[in-house]
Motif scaffolding. Sequence first.
Motif, short mmCIF file in Angstrom:
data_model
loop_
_atom_site.label_atom_id
_atom_site.label_comp_id
_atom_site.label_asym_id
_atom_site.label_seq_id
_atom_site.Cartn_x
_atom_site.Cartn_y
_atom_site.Cartn_z
N ALA A 49 -13.97 -5.78 -4.20
CA ALA A 49 -13.37 -4.39 -4.10
C ALA A 49 -12.78 -4.08 -5.59
O ALA A 49 -12.55 -5.21 -6.32
CB ALA A 49 -12.00 -4.63 -3.16
N VAL A 85 -7.34 -2.00 -5.81
CA VAL A 85 -6.83 -2.42 -4.60
C VAL A 85 -6.02 -3.39 -4.61
O VAL A 85 -4.78 -3.46 -3.91
CB VAL A 85 -8.11 -2.68 -3.76
N ASN A 86 -6.32 -4.54 -5.03
CA ASN A 86 -5.23 -5.57 -4.93
C ASN A 86 -4.10 -5.59 -5.85
O ASN A 86 -2.82 -5.86 -5.28
CB ASN A 86 -5.94 -7.25 -5.53
N ILE A 110 -1.99 -3.36 -3.51
CA ILE A 110 -1.30 -4.07 -2.30
C ILE A 110 0.00 -4.59 -3.02
O ILE A 110 0.86 -4.57 -2.30
CB ILE A 110 -2.47 -5.07 -1.74
N LYS A 111 -0.25 -5.54 -4.01
CA LYS A 111 0.89 -6.22 -4.45
C LYS A 111 2.19 -5.19 -4.93
O LYS A 111 3.23 -5.43 -4.58
CB LYS A 111 0.80 -7.13 -5.62
N VAL A 167 3.70 -4.01 -1.71
CA VAL A 167 4.33 -4.80 -0.98
C VAL A 167 6.04 -5.01 -1.52
O VAL A 167 7.01 -5.05 -0.95
CB VAL A 167 3.74 -6.08 -1.02
N ASP A 168 5.93 -4.91 -3.07
CA ASP A 168 7.11 -4.97 -3.93
C ASP A 168 7.82 -3.80 -3.55
O ASP A 168 9.37 -3.86 -3.67
CB ASP A 168 6.83 -5.28 -5.37
N LEU A 202 6.82 -0.14 5.86
CA LEU A 202 5.34 -0.88 5.48
C LEU A 202 4.52 -1.27 6.68
O LEU A 202 3.48 -1.27 6.77
CB LEU A 202 5.35 -1.44 4.40
N GLU A 253 -11.31 -5.39 6.28
CA GLU A 253 -9.98 -4.68 6.53
C GLU A 253 -9.99 -3.58 7.75
O GLU A 253 -8.78 -3.34 7.93
CB GLU A 253 -9.15 -4.15 5.00
N SER A 282 -1.41 -0.73 8.72
CA SER A 282 -0.63 -0.15 7.85
C SER A 282 -0.67 -0.13 6.37
O SER A 282 -0.75 0.47 5.62
CB SER A 282 0.90 -0.26 8.40
N LEU A 283 -0.69 -1.50 5.93
CA LEU A 283 -0.35 -1.86 4.54
C LEU A 283 -1.83 -1.41 3.78
O LEU A 283 -1.64 -0.83 2.83
CB LEU A 283 -0.38 -3.37 4.24
#
Lengths: 397, 397
Positions: B47, B51-52, B55-56, B59-60, B67, B252, B287-288
């Motif tokens: 990916a 993308v990663n 995601i981080k 989340v923060d 979320l 995913e 969702s995420l």
Amino acid sequence: MVSKKIAQALAGSSVIRAMFNEGKEMAARYGAENVYDFSLGNPATPAPESVNRSIKEIVDEMDPLELHGYMSNSGYEDVRRAMAENLNRRFQTSFDAHNIIMTVGAAGGLNIIFKTLLDPEDEVIVFAPYFGEYKSYAANFDARIVEVEPDFASFQPDLEKFTGKITAKTKIVLVNTPNNPTGVVYTEETLQEMAEILRKKEQEFKTDIYLVSDEPYRELVYDDVKEIFLTKYYHNTIVGYSFSKSLSLPGERIGYVAVPDEVADAENVIAGLEVSNRTLGFVNAPSLIQKAVSRCVDEKTDIAFYDKNRKLLYEGLIKLGFTCIYPQGAFYLWMKSPDKDEERFVQAAKKYHIIMVKGAAFACPGYVRLAYCVSPQMIEKSMSGFEELAKEYGLVK
Amino acid sequence: MVSKKIAQALAGSSVIRAMFNEGKEMAARYGAENVYDFSLGNPATPAPESVNRSIKEIVDEMDPLELHGYMSNSGYEDVRRAMAENLNRRFQTSFDAHNIIMTVGAAGGLNIIFKTLLDPEDEVIVFAPYFGEYKSYAANFDARIVEVEPDFASFQPDLEKFTGKITAKTKIVLVNTPNNPTGVVYTEETLQEMAEILRKKEQEFKTDIYLVSDEPYRELVYDDVKEIFLTKYYHNTIVGYSFSKSLSLPGERIGYVAVPDEVADAENVIAGLEVSNRTLGFVNAPSLIQKAVSRCVDEKTDIAFYDKNRKLLYEGLIKLGFTCIYPQGAFYLWMKSPDKDEERFVQAAKKYHIIMVKGAAFACPGYVRLAYCVSPQMIEKSMSGFEELAKEYGLVK
């Protein structure tokens, strides 16, 4: 033109859609803080902090091709092993990875169980009141829902009526404890008697009857009620689980199905669940969140939060003269409607900006469901409205 | 006992399961680096790094209740708007959030489209060769798959044969371009003619015929081939999309369905897709990862990587005397079997540790599929095995 089944579903679901819109309109008109919406089973406590921490660690640590890639349709082997070991530790089961299929939530889990087991015209026994979606899941496979009327005193399953409903076409008995919508937890006695009845009926009809346990609320129990796992009572038990409530992850769609080896035709059932996961279009449970829940499987949501709400709402309503079932699990309160037409009662409550769900939505008219996964402040503020409602129905002066 | 449909599926899928196990056994026996597995459509490029990172950041930044919580069954409003705007920018469509339903991958998307549109005995036209799972999806709703035989010269849809297959029961025509398994991209001419035929047949039968476009490979096109979006050719077009290939996120389970307003009965189709997402057990797309793809919607996988593999494999095989369709999209190469029984050819290749998929799995015997989403090293190393195979069949000396 849409299909006949969908046209029917659209006609039927318009009531709920209308209600949902009404709640939003009310919030717009009176301010969200002045609307007391007890209609939705959406967790009110955030996911444990370890979930987000795990997500970030996993993203940093894992090879993205493995993290976001295809795995077995049953889920990652290590994740399934973690689920098995967690259950073994807590419930003295003897599962291994092969007994676990990771699923797209409990709804995905129930659908692959139904697809694996049900032929058209097979019967699925449910105990009223029950979660209305079960009907749609059975309809997906042209199976018939057979309702057992409630025991209105306890809302434990009525086992005498249950016995009379079992036929040679009964393939699944679907149970849900802690229960949505009643908050009741099935007693040890209920479960043992139910198992005894099922064993006898299997012999009588020479059939396999599967007990399917829908357990999204497993960990949400109060007072001295213990968490239970149903496989120990009856040999043909399949469990569907979700992390939606226990880790407050309903949007992530993550859960699992557990199939003990002693289940009839276990090997084919397990293989069938894997095939169904693929052919129904789930393919596999979402990959990153599989890994995340596997690291947080011993975590729990803030049960004290719901417990406080439970007491606040139950005691408040009892004091006002309402009749409620004392909830021992989940986050729902089941209240007798003081109006014999509970739809009229639900309408009357809207004057005070209180939103509840009518019992008819759970195949049990005459009652209403209140979801107390809300803020304690909302419950406190709603009480003056409930007081007016109680006065209207002559419960208090 | 499992259901009759599942018992059949288990019997049928054992061939593929056996092959999968054979590949694993080969890897164990000869070392994974000495086995040339061209059987799996699992992306080989990671990916995009964004993308990663997204995601981080998400989340923060986001409230965990929002979320990881429930949203509309169609997905987050802002995510759907981002998808709509991305399509509008690239393909001059005029979508808004209400035209987009976020789905559990393309497999989830196709299943909710089928549930929304298909009554039992309705016909779904597919063009051979085609992805075998389409059969399972149609069977989920008791619809009939009607196959159109290939044009063996070009592997473009054979429109004359197609015309003859359309009946008053035709509800869906399912297309897939860039194509799995052939790597062919439908030409502008093909699509315009197909649309013209469909318009005439709709008038002739006074029915709605929906063109359903399965587009997981939309962005994987080579040379001067342009990315296309099918809604501009025919008014009744519904698109199913997945980020599995374009962002290398197959595990995913994230994609969407796009329904233009000009589609027949569009409002009910959109509402039906939302209801189907819920009642089939998907509930909503995870969702995420919805939020993550919405931030990365303009990113693309490393197409140059696949392009290099494509040339390496195609040129290598042509040089050895094999007959192949020149792939213009996706990551599959479609090769004529030099043995009239392609299963025997697949078996023969195993001697050289080469694993391919027989054409019969795509309703097109006499051919094999090679997935080149592998490392270039593997392709290079496999060539001596292909040379032996070519000698065996007298293609080279």
